[in-house]
Design a protein around this motif. Structure first.
Motif, PDB file in Angstrom:
ATOM      1  N   TYR A 161     -12.984  13.311 -13.070  1.00 48.20           N
ATOM      2  CA  TYR A 161     -12.552  12.477 -14.201  1.00 48.20           C
ATOM      3  C   TYR A 161     -11.685  13.249 -15.181  1.00 48.20           C
ATOM      4  CZ  TYR A 161     -16.487  14.623 -16.797  1.00 48.20           C
ATOM      5  OH  TYR A 161     -17.339  15.504 -17.380  1.00 48.20           O
ATOM      6  N   ASN A 162     -11.648  14.554 -14.997  1.00 47.41           N
ATOM      7  CA  ASN A 162     -10.898  15.375 -15.957  1.00 47.41           C
ATOM      8  C   ASN A 162      -9.802  16.150 -15.242  1.00 47.41           C
ATOM      9  OD1 ASN A 162     -10.070  16.711 -18.253  1.00 47.41           O
ATOM     10  ND2 ASN A 162     -12.057  17.643 -18.702  1.00 47.41           N
ATOM     11  N   SER A 163      -8.874  15.390 -14.622  1.00 47.72           N
ATOM     12  CA  SER A 163      -7.720  16.039 -13.983  1.00 47.72           C
ATOM     13  C   SER A 163      -6.849  16.697 -15.044  1.00 47.72           C
ATOM     14  CB  SER A 163      -6.906  15.013 -13.199  1.00 47.72           C
ATOM     15  OG  SER A 163      -6.402  14.014 -14.073  1.00 47.72           O
ATOM     16  N   GLU A 164      -7.031  16.227 -16.287  1.00 48.61           N
ATOM     17  CA  GLU A 164      -6.238  16.753 -17.407  1.00 48.61           C
ATOM     18  C   GLU A 164      -6.692  18.155 -17.808  1.00 48.61           C
ATOM     19  OE1 GLU A 164      -8.138  14.021 -17.402  1.00 48.61           O
ATOM     20  OE2 GLU A 164      -6.924  12.247 -17.842  1.00 48.61           O
ATOM     21  N   ALA A 219      -9.181  13.765 -22.039  1.00 45.73           N
ATOM     22  CA  ALA A 219      -9.724  13.457 -20.709  1.00 45.73           C
ATOM     23  C   ALA A 219      -9.390  12.034 -20.269  1.00 45.73           C
ATOM     24  CB  ALA A 219     -11.237  13.678 -20.699  1.00 45.73           C
ATOM     25  N   MET A 220      -8.839  11.226 -21.203  1.00 42.18           N
ATOM     26  CA  MET A 220      -8.455   9.845 -20.855  1.00 42.18           C
ATOM     27  C   MET A 220      -6.935   9.684 -20.790  1.00 42.18           C
ATOM     28  SD  MET A 220     -11.244   7.510 -22.850  1.00 42.18           S
ATOM     29  CE  MET A 220     -10.555   7.762 -24.471  1.00 42.18           C
ATOM     30  N   ASP A 230      -6.901   9.791 -12.203  1.00 44.91           N
ATOM     31  CA  ASP A 230      -7.440  11.102 -11.853  1.00 44.91           C
ATOM     32  C   ASP A 230      -7.446  11.153 -10.328  1.00 44.91           C
ATOM     33  OD1 ASP A 230      -8.234  12.328 -14.528  1.00 44.91           O
ATOM     34  OD2 ASP A 230      -9.179  10.357 -14.659  1.00 44.91           O
ATOM     35  N   ASN A 253     -10.608   8.070 -14.642  1.00 48.57           N
ATOM     36  CA  ASN A 253     -11.920   8.676 -14.910  1.00 48.57           C
ATOM     37  C   ASN A 253     -13.005   8.114 -13.975  1.00 48.57           C
ATOM     38  OD1 ASN A 253     -10.305   9.536 -17.031  1.00 48.57           O
ATOM     39  ND2 ASN A 253     -12.072   9.854 -18.349  1.00 48.57           N
TER      40      ASN A 253
HETATM   41 CA    CA Z   1      -9.136  11.541 -16.882  1.00 48.92          CA
END
Ligand code: CA
Ligand code: CUK
Ligand code: CUA
Length: 642
Positions: free
Chosen positions: A260-263, A271-272, A277, A328
């Motif tokens: 969910y946190n490809s960032e 994270a959004m 993702d 996410n």
């Molecule tokens: Ca994300």
């Protein structure tokens, strides 16, 4: 039950809301004396109740009422959440049968206090808390084999194993080089060789306090494989982004995890940020081949081989592929026919259906776009978190924000994705409230039987008598054996179990008394041997400098030693062997005012070590009611002043 009583039942209640009292009356009228004769008292078996009505809702309600003396059909294993234990429930009654302490300290059994449990806890005995999420049962050829249950501890980055023959935790491993094991699943085919655990949070390597740059190249998390027998970490794979939930296929080649946190963000907004993702897919034999070929590194003092599964300059690694999915994603669930990984969108109203038979082509570089593996992306509702299956082609997805479970048909969703006009949504059922995991009976195996669906709701609000600001969670049992989902039972749980698993009762075969050769207390037997003690017969006190070892038997209602003397400051180890051979005849040992308690079940040896730091007479007593003279099962320790 008198006719008068049943005639008094409330008239206006709807079917699901029918009170048990009213229901008893209504069914008793139809079923006659069947249940009464079966059990020899005024109780009626489930089958008799169900047969007494033609109404589907009443039938479903009747199935849940496992009458006194009747046994449940399924074992349910519940994570105890941040309470740190595992619980065993009977399904469908949802009666709690047993608690298995794991990452917690347990006052009744002495888990965390006894030498045997501290030996299993190892270095991590210093932690008094844990946070379990995912209990999973070992498998052979895609079916539960009744050997082990594995569970994660997110709080202290551990994985534990429970032996199902004795229902005790027998191994705990702290996973190195990562933080917070969250998602946990098992290899299904050909057998559970690996236990997979996701390190959720990325950390700098080395994590020595010199770097706080979370975007840096040396900041990452890893996918971890433990050997299910030795419980040693077999290998780790570095990934891009983070890792949430995972599952494995039915070929033994692919495992998949949501990110969910490809960032690689460190805050909520960050994270959004990305619309998509991904799901990262691991090629297990390819990882093993890398290690065999020596293409791995190690980190710090750890000897665990680490393979790099990150993309480098847009190029895929040999061991992973990243499939973009919206947004996410959270749960990752393999369908019991082995065809699909389903990733649950969470911030997207969709689930992404990944065709596992396209993954070989993806790894072989034959697909232009990894999204070609996605064969459906049905729109289900708000906040899809987890999906489970009935083995009849239907999926059941929890909708956290909508407070619903949605039943949908997978093949119809695939046809809709191709452009056909088909309504793949079969039913939406309100649950109470905000569901996380759901779990259908045997859903993680090739034998998914579509009988029961458990929905683990995060909020219970007004469903129970109020007990202060802290509320229990609400685990709801739903009958899915027919076309319609029918809610039949509310079960309060503490504290936030996250997940549970159900197995048929014939798949679990626990022992009734301990085997004297059980490895659970083997280190204690070993120590006794060195002291020249035969545990089954000897009652002796051995002094070894400032250490005193007290060996005794217990047999209802007496201890083999009822008084012993030590000196102030001695380190005392009391070892007790329960020589009773009678099922259910458990003794305990409590040394008053010394923080000491333990369980000694039939044919078990247990031991506990404490310092006798206060001079005086100290009573000890048996803490499990074992005999009419249980209160009289006692003894005294005299501590002479130094
Ligand atoms: Ca994300
Ligand atoms: S997680 Cu809690 S609802 Cu830890 Cu499996 Cu999804
Ligand atoms: Cu032994 Cu109570």
């Amino acid at each position: 039950m008198s006719d008068n009583e049943s005639n008094n039942k409330p008239q206006a209640e709807d079917k699901v809301g029918l009170s048990r009292r009213g229901f008893l009356g209504a069914s008793a009228l139809g079923a006659g004396l069947a249940g009464v004769t079966a059990l020899g008292s005024a109780v009626m078996t489930r089958d008799a109740w169900a047969a007494a009505t033609k109404d589907a809702h009443e039938k479903a309600m009747a199935k849940v009422h496992v009458a006194p003396g009747e046994l449940d059909d399924y074992y349910g294993f519940w994570s105890g959440g941040h309470q740190g234990e595992v619980r065993v429930l009977g399904i469908p009654s949802m009666r709690e049968i047993m608690r298995i302490p794991v990452f917690n300290v347990d006052s009744a059994t002495g888990w965390g206090l006894t030498n045997e449990s501290r030996h299993i806890l190892g270095d991590s005995a210093k932690y008094l808390n844990g946070d379990c999420h995912h209990p999973h049962l070992s498998m052979t050829n895609g079916k539960y084999d009744g050997k082990y249950l594995f569970i994660n501890d997110k709080a202290n980055t551990r994985v534990a194993r429970i032996r199902l023959d004795i229902m005790k935790c027998d191994k705990i491993t702290t996973v190195p080089n990562v933080q917070a094991i969250h998602g946990l699943r098992l290899q299904k085919v050909p057998y559970t060789k690996y236990v997979f655990g996701n390190g959720e949070f990325f950390i700098p390597h080395p994590n020595d306090g010199t770097s706080f740059d979370m975007q840096a190249e040396n900041c990452y998390t890893m996918y971890n494989a433990l050997d299910a027998e030795s419980m040693e970490v077999a290998w780790q794979v570095i990934v891009d982004g983070n890792l949430d939930n995972t599952d494995m296929d039915y070929t033994g080649r692919f495992a998949a995890s949501t990110c969910y946190n490809s960032e690689k963000a460190t805050d909520l907004g960050g994270a959004m940020r990305n619309e998509r993702d991904w799901v990262v897919v691991f090629d297990i034999p390819a990882i093993e081949a890398e290690i065999k070929a020596g293409r791995f590194i190690t980190l710090g003092d750890s000897k665990v081989p680490v393979v790099d599964g990150r993309k480098k300059e847009g190029k895929d690694s040999r061991v992973t592929r990243y499939i973009p999915v919206p947004k996410n994603p959270h749960g990752c669930n393999t369908s019991p026919d082995g065809k699909y990984f389903i990733a649950n969108g969470k911030l997207s109203p969709t689930c992404s259906v990944i065709a596992i038979d396209k993954l070989p082509d993806l790894f072989a570089g034959k697909l232009k776009d990894p999204r070609e593996c996605i064969v459906a992306e049905p729109e289900l509702g708000l906040g899809p978190l987890h999906t489970t299956y009935d083995g009849r082609g239907n999926a059941y997805t929890t909708l956290f924000i909508d407070s619903q479970v949605v039943k949908w048909n997978i093949e119809e969703a695939i046809r809709a994705y191709k452009g056909e006009k088909v309504n793949y949504i079969k039913q939406k059922l309100d649950v109470h409230f905000q569901p996380g995991h759901n779990h259908a009976s045997l859903t993680e195996t090739a034998e998914a039987d579509g009988q029961w669906l458990m929905v683990l709701s995060k909020f219970s609000k007004d469903r129970y008598l109020p007990c202060g600001p802290l509320h229990p969670e609400n685990d709801q049992l739903i009958d899915i054996s027919g076309d319609e989902m029918i809610l039949v039972h509310d079960g309060p749980t503490f504290a936030e179990p996250h997940d549970c698993i159900m197995a048929r009762r014939d798949q679990i075969k626990p022992k009734k008394i301990w085997d004297r050769n059980d490895p659970f207390f083997a280190p204690t037997v070993e120590r006794a041997k060195k002291d020249g003690i035969t545990l089954e017969t000897d009652n002796k006190v051995i002094r070894d400098g400032k250490k005193v070892r007290v060996y005794m038997t217990s047999s209802a209602p007496t201890y083999g030693i009822t008084e012993f003397t030590v000196k102030q400051g001695d380190e005392v180890t009391v070892t007790i062997t329960n020589i009773d051979q009678i099922e259910d005849l458990t003794h305990g040992f409590v040394m008053v005012n010394h923080g000491v308690c333990m369980e000694i079940s039939p044919q078990q040896t247990s031991s506990v070590t404490f310092v006798a730091d206060k001079p005086g007479v100290w009573w000890y007593y048996c803490s499990w009611f074992c005999h009419a003279l249980h209160m009289e099962m006692m003894g005294r320790m005299l501590v002479e002043p130094a």
